[in-house]
Design a protein around this motif. Sequence first.
Motif, mmCIF file in Angstrom:
data_model
loop_
_atom_site.group_PDB
_atom_site.id
_atom_site.type_symbol
_atom_site.label_atom_id
_atom_site.label_comp_id
_atom_site.label_asym_id
_atom_site.label_seq_id
_atom_site.Cartn_x
_atom_site.Cartn_y
_atom_site.Cartn_z
ATOM 1 N N SER A 139 0.877 -1.282 -0.066
ATOM 2 C CA SER A 139 -0.012 0.014 0.114
ATOM 3 C C SER A 139 0.987 1.281 -0.022
ATOM 4 N N LYS A 140 0.055 2.359 -0.383
ATOM 5 C CA LYS A 140 1.034 3.658 -0.564
ATOM 6 C C LYS A 140 -0.274 4.552 -0.370
ATOM 7 N N MET A 141 0.124 5.718 0.527
ATOM 8 C CA MET A 141 -0.815 6.699 0.797
ATOM 9 C C MET A 141 -0.096 8.016 0.423
ATOM 10 N N VAL A 142 -0.852 9.001 0.093
ATOM 11 C CA VAL A 142 -0.337 10.268 -0.218
ATOM 12 C C VAL A 142 0.166 10.813 0.916
ATOM 13 N N ASP A 143 0.917 11.785 0.838
ATOM 14 C CA ASP A 143 1.560 12.391 2.037
ATOM 15 C C ASP A 143 0.732 13.341 2.908
ATOM 16 N N SER A 144 -0.480 13.937 2.194
ATOM 17 C CA SER A 144 -1.435 14.584 2.742
ATOM 18 C C SER A 144 -2.352 13.693 3.935
ATOM 19 N N VAL A 145 -2.542 12.527 3.727
ATOM 20 C CA VAL A 145 -3.358 11.939 4.758
ATOM 21 C C VAL A 145 -2.370 10.610 5.297
ATOM 22 N N LYS A 146 -1.054 10.528 5.104
ATOM 23 C CA LYS A 146 -0.283 9.632 5.793
ATOM 24 C C LYS A 146 -0.250 9.801 7.159
ATOM 25 N N GLY A 147 -0.544 8.538 7.666
ATOM 26 C CA GLY A 147 -0.542 8.554 9.391
ATOM 27 C C GLY A 147 -2.119 8.782 9.780
ATOM 28 N N ARG A 148 -2.658 9.253 9.033
ATOM 29 C CA ARG A 148 -4.180 9.471 9.516
ATOM 30 C C ARG A 148 -5.141 8.576 8.633
ATOM 31 N N PHE A 149 -4.928 8.439 7.357
ATOM 32 C CA PHE A 149 -5.681 7.274 6.666
ATOM 33 C C PHE A 149 -4.988 6.092 6.392
ATOM 34 N N THR A 150 -5.612 4.864 6.326
ATOM 35 C CA THR A 150 -4.949 3.699 6.044
ATOM 36 C C THR A 150 -5.955 2.872 5.214
ATOM 37 N N ILE A 151 -5.174 2.513 4.152
ATOM 38 C CA ILE A 151 -5.893 1.377 3.201
ATOM 39 C C ILE A 151 -5.679 0.082 3.415
ATOM 40 N N SER A 152 -6.585 -0.928 3.303
ATOM 41 C CA SER A 152 -6.306 -2.127 3.428
ATOM 42 C C SER A 152 -7.375 -2.802 2.560
ATOM 43 N N ARG A 153 -7.109 -4.160 2.444
ATOM 44 C CA ARG A 153 -8.148 -4.946 1.444
ATOM 45 C C ARG A 153 -8.067 -6.430 1.928
ATOM 46 N N ASP A 154 -9.307 -6.960 1.660
ATOM 47 C CA ASP A 154 -9.646 -8.530 2.140
ATOM 48 C C ASP A 154 -9.907 -9.163 0.762
ATOM 49 N N ASN A 155 -9.043 -9.706 0.217
ATOM 50 C CA ASN A 155 -9.093 -10.534 -1.104
ATOM 51 C C ASN A 155 -10.088 -11.565 -1.015
ATOM 52 N N ALA A 156 -10.400 -12.364 -0.225
ATOM 53 C CA ALA A 156 -11.359 -13.017 -0.022
ATOM 54 C C ALA A 156 -12.895 -12.571 0.069
ATOM 55 N N LYS A 157 -13.075 -11.444 0.407
ATOM 56 C CA LYS A 157 -14.364 -10.702 0.409
ATOM 57 C C LYS A 157 -14.191 -9.651 -0.712
ATOM 58 N N SER A 158 -13.188 -9.539 -1.505
ATOM 59 C CA SER A 158 -13.218 -8.727 -2.727
ATOM 60 C C SER A 158 -13.323 -7.164 -2.280
ATOM 61 N N THR A 159 -12.871 -6.896 -1.186
ATOM 62 C CA THR A 159 -13.240 -5.592 -0.600
ATOM 63 C C THR A 159 -11.957 -5.009 -0.227
#
Length: 121
Positions: free
Chosen positions: A56-76
Amino acid sequence: VQLQASGGGLVQPGGSLRLSCTVLGNIFSINDMGWYRQAPGKQRELLGTITSGALSKMVDSVKGRFTISRDNAKSTVYLRLKSLKPEDTGVYYCNARIQVVASSSVENEYWGQGTLVTVSS
C-alpha cells in the motif's frame, strides 16, 4: 461488474470512520485498488492504493491518518480514516483495476458510486 461503496456519514472533528468498497460480479481477478476523494469545488484526488499483494501507498497529505487495506477473500477494499478534519469533507470514491476473464489479460478500470463523508461539529 460493480463497486459498491459504503461507510460514509457525518462525523465530528477528531472522529474516525471506516469506508468499505466491495466488488460485485463474476470476475477473474482484482489487481490494484484505490481510494480517491473529491472535496466540494475541487478535483478528485488520489488518497492511496493497494496491490493484490497488499502493498500500500498513501499520499503524504493523509499519511498517518488514513490507512488502506483489503480483504481479497471478500473482494473488498477499506479506508480507515482517523483524526478527521473539516477539510476531509468530500465524496470518497473507490477504484479497482479488474481482469474480468481469464482468457484476456486486459484490465478494466471501475469506479464505485462514491460515499459522502462530512466532518463537522
